[in-house]
Design a protein around this motif. Structure first.
Motif, PDB file in Angstrom:
ATOM      1  N   VAL A   1     -76.812 -59.211  23.211  1.00  0.00           N
ATOM      2  CA  VAL A   1     -78.143 -59.310  23.805  1.00  0.00           C
ATOM      3  C   VAL A   1     -78.066 -60.049  25.147  1.00  0.00           C
ATOM      4  N   GLU A   2     -78.732 -59.476  26.130  1.00  0.00           N
ATOM      5  CA  GLU A   2     -78.765 -60.056  27.476  1.00  0.00           C
ATOM      6  C   GLU A   2     -79.202 -61.526  27.409  1.00  0.00           C
ATOM      7  N   GLY A   3     -78.453 -62.404  28.037  1.00  0.00           N
ATOM      8  CA  GLY A   3     -78.832 -63.807  28.097  1.00  0.00           C
ATOM      9  C   GLY A   3     -78.322 -64.639  26.929  1.00  0.00           C
ATOM     10  N   VAL A   4     -77.834 -63.990  25.894  1.00  0.00           N
ATOM     11  CA  VAL A   4     -77.334 -64.730  24.730  1.00  0.00           C
ATOM     12  C   VAL A   4     -75.911 -65.236  25.012  1.00  0.00           C
ATOM     13  N   SER A   5     -75.688 -66.515  24.732  1.00  0.00           N
ATOM     14  CA  SER A   5     -74.356 -67.086  24.933  1.00  0.00           C
ATOM     15  C   SER A   5     -73.539 -67.102  23.655  1.00  0.00           C
ATOM     16  N   VAL A   6     -74.226 -67.280  22.515  1.00  0.00           N
ATOM     17  CA  VAL A   6     -73.504 -67.281  21.236  1.00  0.00           C
ATOM     18  C   VAL A   6     -74.200 -66.353  20.241  1.00  0.00           C
ATOM     19  N   GLY A   7     -73.455 -65.419  19.715  1.00  0.00           N
ATOM     20  CA  GLY A   7     -73.939 -64.520  18.673  1.00  0.00           C
ATOM     21  C   GLY A   7     -73.370 -64.944  17.335  1.00  0.00           C
ATOM     22  N   VAL A   8     -74.215 -64.905  16.300  1.00  0.00           N
ATOM     23  CA  VAL A   8     -73.806 -65.400  14.985  1.00  0.00           C
ATOM     24  C   VAL A   8     -74.083 -64.342  13.912  1.00  0.00           C
ATOM     25  N   LEU A   9     -73.080 -64.075  13.087  1.00  0.00           N
ATOM     26  CA  LEU A   9     -73.306 -63.292  11.867  1.00  0.00           C
ATOM     27  C   LEU A   9     -73.126 -64.211  10.673  1.00  0.00           C
ATOM     28  N   LEU A  10     -74.145 -64.259   9.802  1.00  0.00           N
ATOM     29  CA  LEU A  10     -74.062 -65.020   8.552  1.00  0.00           C
ATOM     30  C   LEU A  10     -73.947 -64.006   7.415  1.00  0.00           C
ATOM     31  N   ARG A  11     -72.921 -64.160   6.596  1.00  0.00           N
ATOM     32  CA  ARG A  11     -72.742 -63.184   5.518  1.00  0.00           C
ATOM     33  C   ARG A  11     -72.522 -63.908   4.188  1.00  0.00           C
ATOM     34  N   GLU A  12     -73.362 -63.606   3.212  1.00  0.00           N
ATOM     35  CA  GLU A  12     -73.185 -64.191   1.873  1.00  0.00           C
ATOM     36  C   GLU A  12     -71.886 -63.683   1.257  1.00  0.00           C
ATOM     37  N   LEU A  13     -71.084 -64.628   0.747  1.00  0.00           N
ATOM     38  CA  LEU A  13     -69.822 -64.245   0.113  1.00  0.00           C
ATOM     39  C   LEU A  13     -70.043 -63.997  -1.373  1.00  0.00           C
ATOM     40  N   GLY A  14     -69.010 -63.526  -2.045  1.00  0.00           N
ATOM     41  CA  GLY A  14     -69.110 -63.230  -3.475  1.00  0.00           C
ATOM     42  C   GLY A  14     -69.533 -64.456  -4.282  1.00  0.00           C
ATOM     43  N   GLU A  15     -68.950 -65.582  -3.923  1.00  0.00           N
ATOM     44  CA  GLU A  15     -69.252 -66.842  -4.609  1.00  0.00           C
ATOM     45  C   GLU A  15     -70.688 -67.267  -4.268  1.00  0.00           C
ATOM     46  N   PRO A  16     -71.478 -67.666  -5.260  1.00  0.00           N
ATOM     47  CA  PRO A  16     -72.873 -68.024  -4.960  1.00  0.00           C
ATOM     48  C   PRO A  16     -72.947 -69.206  -3.985  1.00  0.00           C
ATOM     49  N   ASN A  17     -73.952 -69.148  -3.122  1.00  0.00           N
ATOM     50  CA  ASN A  17     -74.172 -70.239  -2.164  1.00  0.00           C
ATOM     51  C   ASN A  17     -73.015 -70.493  -1.222  1.00  0.00           C
TER      52      ASN A  17
ATOM     53  N   VAL B   1     -71.408 -69.026   2.371  1.00  0.00           N
ATOM     54  CA  VAL B   1     -71.736 -68.125   3.485  1.00  0.00           C
ATOM     55  C   VAL B   1     -70.615 -68.141   4.511  1.00  0.00           C
ATOM     56  N   LYS B   2     -70.204 -66.959   4.895  1.00  0.00           N
ATOM     57  CA  LYS B   2     -69.194 -66.809   5.945  1.00  0.00           C
ATOM     58  C   LYS B   2     -69.923 -66.708   7.276  1.00  0.00           C
ATOM     59  N   VAL B   3     -69.502 -67.524   8.224  1.00  0.00           N
ATOM     60  CA  VAL B   3     -70.148 -67.549   9.539  1.00  0.00           C
ATOM     61  C   VAL B   3     -69.167 -67.020  10.576  1.00  0.00           C
ATOM     62  N   SER B   4     -69.562 -66.019  11.346  1.00  0.00           N
ATOM     63  CA  SER B   4     -68.713 -65.483  12.411  1.00  0.00           C
ATOM     64  C   SER B   4     -69.409 -65.699  13.743  1.00  0.00           C
ATOM     65  N   LEU B   5     -68.701 -66.305  14.666  1.00  0.00           N
ATOM     66  CA  LEU B   5     -69.289 -66.683  15.958  1.00  0.00           C
ATOM     67  C   LEU B   5     -68.623 -65.925  17.100  1.00  0.00           C
ATOM     68  N   ARG B   6     -69.432 -65.472  18.049  1.00  0.00           N
ATOM     69  CA  ARG B   6     -68.903 -64.845  19.262  1.00  0.00           C
ATOM     70  C   ARG B   6     -69.597 -65.479  20.450  1.00  0.00           C
ATOM     71  N   SER B   7     -68.831 -65.791  21.493  1.00  0.00           N
ATOM     72  CA  SER B   7     -69.467 -66.428  22.645  1.00  0.00           C
ATOM     73  C   SER B   7     -69.039 -65.806  23.956  1.00  0.00           C
ATOM     74  N   ARG B   8     -69.779 -66.112  24.968  1.00  0.00           N
ATOM     75  CA  ARG B   8     -69.334 -65.821  26.343  1.00  0.00           C
ATOM     76  C   ARG B   8     -69.763 -66.993  27.224  1.00  0.00           C
ATOM     77  N   ASP B   9     -69.709 -66.851  28.502  1.00  0.00           N
ATOM     78  CA  ASP B   9     -70.056 -67.915  29.444  1.00  0.00           C
ATOM     79  C   ASP B   9     -69.185 -69.160  29.200  1.00  0.00           C
ATOM     80  N   GLY B  10     -68.029 -68.981  28.593  1.00  0.00           N
ATOM     81  CA  GLY B  10     -67.118 -70.116  28.411  1.00  0.00           C
ATOM     82  C   GLY B  10     -67.493 -71.073  27.292  1.00  0.00           C
TER      83      GLY B  10
END
Lengths: 366, 366
Positions: A293-309, A311-320
């Protein structure tokens, strides 16, 4: 600069010497294989075969679906034991891929260490732990060549007998290309294809930082050697499943913004995954959605894992923005521009905690 | 082969001679500008400026949002008159872009023909009609250089005084690169950036057929000359709007399969467009969504136009299926792998008619 070049020349010579002397080489890479890991292994496998050696590729993780076209002729094996995998640090690759979830399947070797390998080549792996169960297949006296472009880890890095670590390189594939060229080994069409896949995936299609004119020249030469960019593109970028696309659509609809719209998150609940009948491996590029998304510096995906409670967090960034530092605060890691971690909590709780940490990182600046 | 090369050398010489003699050049391209059109124009603009000439860029259509970063310093003008645009043949570019919808805005010239241009260079445009209203700005005695990589049209092609048409090239940008190199003109950083954008967009990120090792070597050289692949990637591929992504998600949810799952369609109704507050220009990559499904040979986007019961159809193919032929049956056209047309009917009626024609094409084979 000349000193640096000399050092690299000497390293390449040492690598070549170890390969020349060996006959049975174990080629391996990190858990959750990605295109750079697999492509680099395969290129070396073919090169060693062509030299009359007897190499074997053994990994902890299975081959992700999109890369299966690469291994038509090669028996890439997977170590699988009845034991559970060691806890995984949930690091992420530069390309954003998580590779496949490890575990399950037939036992290749549970004892290990006595497979008769006289050389180990580890590619794309910053710490020995990240080799997963494969690390148990070889013992200390076996020489290890460590070829990698990841930033050095706090400890456990430089685990090879020879360490060729170049963080300025866009991919391990480009390093293997340089090795083959400097050694004068022939780049056959299948080597070219494997290295092209390694480079194109780990550069995120020639856009990640560290993509240089040398990278594109290497890619050009690989085309001359037989890599087909259109066919490879079809395999890598036109192989979505229906479920995957529907899941991406649903994830997109969960998009939220934080930190003055410089942070965008999306999420995937277990329910959503189940409904779309899509394995987690097929969501590896989803963090790119909020990050696009235009202007976004950090993109985040939160994904529930098999184990209850959990969460796997995946981060992507730009602008250093350094998301590796953010992930490390939660026991994860990766690259400056792509990192991951796992947290306890509901998906909303984890979102809150992680966003807070990213906001701090944004305030501090690159 | 040598003959062919000689012919090209002579063509390039003629082009250089015409440019050398001229002082006031009109640079233009097709309606619904795309990255190749704009990048090629800009590169020539800067090159002519550097030669001390007085070029002007005038197009029929506005500059699409994602390309605006390219024209920071250049007054790219747009012909706009109170008159309606001529009927558009709804052709599509190789990159899949439709460019912006034409129309609206201030009048630059309604009389035309007397602007004092002593040379016209048309890039990326197979027939003069596709220049839209700009075609009226110059009259017959003015020499026209026609540089293009599109397949020849039934009539109205080769409209230049000098025609350099090379369908083997991946993009007009690569041709302009070749021209600059052969003429010995300096590739400054801004020329490099413009040409990189032209090439990377029209090759669909170095994957379309006609992407050769020469293409990647040109891109490598452009990086050496100052193009930044990471920055360009951010501008082109990380500039989505929220509305655009939500609209893509909703379009994805309309996906249907036909012809033994070799055809996939998605659609956009006027209602959906309105709700997402997203202009049609921002849907230019949407046909790639159905075309990205594994096993799909033809991807189709159906989009309701402003006019009631009129639907714009955008086709993308692989495996050698010629969608240009399909589109031509409905009065449209484009490339073998990317074409478009406009049909009367409800979106479901148009879907039925178009799918039937694609099924026929699939039966006939490539």
């Amino acid at each position: 600069m000349i000193k640096c070049f000399d050092k690299m020349k000497n390293t390449l010579k040492s690598i070549k010497r170890l390969i020349d002397r060996s006959s049975k080489t174990l080629l391996t890479s990190h858990i959750r294989l990605d295109g750079d890991a697999l492509g680099s292994e395969l290129a070396l496998y073919y090169a060693l075969k062509d030299l009359g050696k007897d190499p074997a590729i053994i990994n902890d993780s299975p081959i992700p679906r999109v890369y299966k076209f690469l291994v038509r002729e090669v028996p890439v094996r997977e170590v699988k034991t009845a034991e559970a995998s060691p806890p995984e640090p949930a690091l992420e690759s530069a390309s954003g891929g998580e590779g496949a979830d490890a575990g399950g399947g037939a036992v290749l070797s549970s004892s290990g260490k006595d497979k008769g390998f006289d050389l180990v080549i580890s590619v794309d792996t910053p710490v020995k732990d990240r080799l997963g169960k494969v690390a148990r297949l070889f013992s200390d006296p076996t020489p290890v060549i460590n070829i990698d472009h990841h930033p050095p880890q706090a400890d456990g890095g430089n685990f090879g007998t020879v360490n060729w670590v170049d963080t300025g390189k866009c991919s391990t594939g480009e390093m293997v290309y340089d090795l083959l060229r400097s050694a004068g080994w022939k780049i056959t069409p299948r080597i070219a294809e494997a290295l092209y896949v390694a480079i194109v995936t780990d550069t995120n299609r020639f856009t990640n930082p560290n993509t240089t004119s040398k990278t594109l020249r290497a890619a050009a030469h690989l085309i001359d050697c037989g890599a087909d960019p259109t066919e490879i593109g079809n395999h890598l970028y036109k192989a979505n499943t229906y479920g995957q696309l529907q899941l991406a659509a649903r994830a997109t609809e969960t998009m939220k913004f934080f930190g003055g719209k410089r942070i965008a998150t999306i999420w995937l609940t277990r329910e959503m995954m189940k409904e779309a009948r899509t394995p987690s491996i097929d969501t590896q590029d989803f963090p790119d959605i909020p990050a696009s998304v235009e202007g976004v510096s950090v993109g985040v995906l939160l994904r529930e894992l098999g184990e209850p409670n959990k969460v796997k967090v995946s981060l992507r960034s730009r602008d250093g923005v350094d998301v590796n530092r953010v992930a490390q605060k939660f026991g994860g890691g990766g690259h400056k521009g792509a990192a991951g971690c796992e947290l306890q909590g509901t998906i909303e709780e984890v979102q809150g905690v992680v966003v807070k940490e990213i906001e701090k990182a944004l305030e501090e600046g690159p």
